[in-house]
Design a protein around this motif. Structure first.
Motif, PDB file in Angstrom:
ATOM      1  N   GLU A 198       0.800  -1.216   0.000  1.00  0.00           N
ATOM      2  CA  GLU A 198       0.000   0.000   0.000  1.00  0.00           C
ATOM      3  C   GLU A 198       0.838   1.273   0.000  1.00  0.00           C
ATOM      4  OE1 GLU A 198      -2.625  -3.252   1.427  1.00  0.00           O
ATOM      5  OE2 GLU A 198      -0.596  -2.608   1.971  1.00  0.00           O
ATOM      6  N   LYS A 199       2.058   1.222   0.559  1.00  0.00           N
ATOM      7  CA  LYS A 199       2.809   2.444   0.805  1.00  0.00           C
ATOM      8  C   LYS A 199       3.939   2.727  -0.189  1.00  0.00           C
ATOM      9  CE  LYS A 199       1.933   2.323   5.789  1.00  0.00           C
ATOM     10  NZ  LYS A 199       2.542   2.275   7.146  1.00  0.00           N
ATOM     11  N   SER A 200       4.459   1.682  -0.834  1.00  0.00           N
ATOM     12  CA  SER A 200       5.625   1.886  -1.698  1.00  0.00           C
ATOM     13  C   SER A 200       5.301   2.771  -2.893  1.00  0.00           C
ATOM     14  CB  SER A 200       6.158   0.540  -2.194  1.00  0.00           C
ATOM     15  OG  SER A 200       7.229   0.742  -3.101  1.00  0.00           O
ATOM     16  N   GLU A 201       6.213   3.684  -3.195  1.00  0.00           N
ATOM     17  CA  GLU A 201       6.064   4.536  -4.378  1.00  0.00           C
ATOM     18  C   GLU A 201       6.681   3.906  -5.622  1.00  0.00           C
ATOM     19  OE1 GLU A 201       7.654   8.350  -3.452  1.00  0.00           O
ATOM     20  OE2 GLU A 201       6.203   8.773  -1.850  1.00  0.00           O
ATOM     21  N   VAL A 202       7.310   2.735  -5.446  1.00  0.00           N
ATOM     22  CA  VAL A 202       7.921   2.027  -6.574  1.00  0.00           C
ATOM     23  C   VAL A 202       6.848   1.370  -7.435  1.00  0.00           C
ATOM     24  CG1 VAL A 202       9.438   0.113  -7.223  1.00  0.00           C
ATOM     25  CG2 VAL A 202      10.084   1.643  -5.352  1.00  0.00           C
ATOM     26  N   TYR A 203       5.811   0.857  -6.804  1.00  0.00           N
ATOM     27  CA  TYR A 203       4.791   0.111  -7.523  1.00  0.00           C
ATOM     28  C   TYR A 203       3.871   1.035  -8.311  1.00  0.00           C
ATOM     29  CZ  TYR A 203       6.320  -3.174  -3.943  1.00  0.00           C
ATOM     30  OH  TYR A 203       7.075  -3.942  -3.104  1.00  0.00           O
ATOM     31  N   LYS A 204       3.596   0.615  -9.546  1.00  0.00           N
ATOM     32  CA  LYS A 204       2.748   1.395 -10.444  1.00  0.00           C
ATOM     33  C   LYS A 204       1.497   0.582 -10.795  1.00  0.00           C
ATOM     34  CE  LYS A 204       7.018   3.171 -12.506  1.00  0.00           C
ATOM     35  NZ  LYS A 204       7.903   2.240 -11.772  1.00  0.00           N
ATOM     36  N   PRO A 205       0.421   1.233 -11.206  1.00  0.00           N
ATOM     37  CA  PRO A 205      -0.762   0.501 -11.666  1.00  0.00           C
ATOM     38  C   PRO A 205      -0.411  -0.350 -12.883  1.00  0.00           C
ATOM     39  CG  PRO A 205      -1.272   2.814 -11.274  1.00  0.00           C
ATOM     40  CD  PRO A 205       0.220   2.688 -11.224  1.00  0.00           C
TER      41      PRO A 205
END
Length: 269
Positions: A198-205
């Protein structure tokens, strides 16, 4: 394809990631930290350093007659091996799929099957010691292996699927949202979610489809633990399917059948 793929189109553990086409040298750290710290001020003290070296990653490969083919990359759980996962993947994948089973890079010993027998070995994907380095190596291996098979004309780059059992499941979910355009779909069986989902900014849609399968008798991922997985997966993936089965921490025939039908639908849709 190279000569080390035999007549029945299956290469068994003979092609390491030292193949120069794969840029197989994974550099977790490139600076000689220990040497940088070796100065008179540090004399008599303990310091932690790191070395950059090369690692070979092994995989099994099965190719159908018609190529380029859709690809299923199958990753085993903790303590298993590529050969075990290849046997499982051959029972799951449609007949027109290429299949590759990549072996985890952390090896360990296992008890003999019977008293007095030889020690066995198993493989895992990461521990809680610098897990980010293992995550990076997992991601690089998936990208390099896929790219090689695409370049050789064996695989359709628009129909690549990633399957993980148990420990490799969360790693694969990390991958699909770190490389959101690399996969057509990802399958997780009896596994978990990334702790930073939920928090990581690495993951993208991602537009890749996700199919998660859980066992109602799974002692590691019981129903109460996975109850919110579908909702959580939809935070990053638009196409999510979640199913529960009368199973423990295992792959049962009903799972194999449903995954096979899902793969056929996704590959031909």
């Amino acid at each position: 394809m190279n000569a080390d793929i035999n007549s029945n189109k299956e290469a068994i553990g003979v092609r390491p990631f030292s193949d120069p086409r794969l840029s197989g040298k994974f550099e977790a750290k490139s600076e000689p930290e220990a040497l940088a710290k070796m100065n008179p001020i540090n004399e008599g003290k303990e310091i932690e350093g790191s070395l950059t070296t090369e690692i070979k990653l092994y995989y099994d490969l099965h190719l159908p007659e018609i190529q380029p083919a859709p690809l299923l990359i199958a990753l085993h759980g903790y303590g298993a091996s590529k050969r075990q996962m290849m046997r499982e993947a051959r029972q799951i994948a449609p007949s027109d799929f290429a299949i590759t089973a990549l072996q985890g890079f952390h090896q360990h010993l296992k008890e003999p099957k019977e008293p007095g027998g030889p020690l066995r070995f198993g493989f895992g994907w990461l521990t809680n010691f610098r897990p980010e380095e293992s995550v990076a190596l997992h991601h690089k291996a998936i990208v390099d292996l896929t790219d090689m098979l695409v370049r050789e004309g064996a695989v359709d780059p628009h129909r690549v699927f990633l399957l993980g059992f148990s420990q490799s499941c969360a790693l694969n979910y990390r991958f699909v949202c770190t490389y959101p355009d690399h996969l057509r779909g990802v399958i997780g069986i009896c596994g978990g979610m990334p702790g930073d989902w939920e928090k990581s900014e690495v993951y993208k849609p991602t537009e890749a489809s996700v199919f998660h399968l859980a066992g109602t008798r799974d002692e590691f991922y019981p129903p109460e633990r996975v109850a919110d997985y579908a909702e959580r997966l939809r935070l990053r993936a638009h196409h999510v399917m979640f199913e529960s089965y009368d199973a423990g921490h295992e792959i049962v025939p009903a799972m194999r059948q449903d995954v096979r039908e899902w793969l056929e639908s996704q590959a031909n849709g």
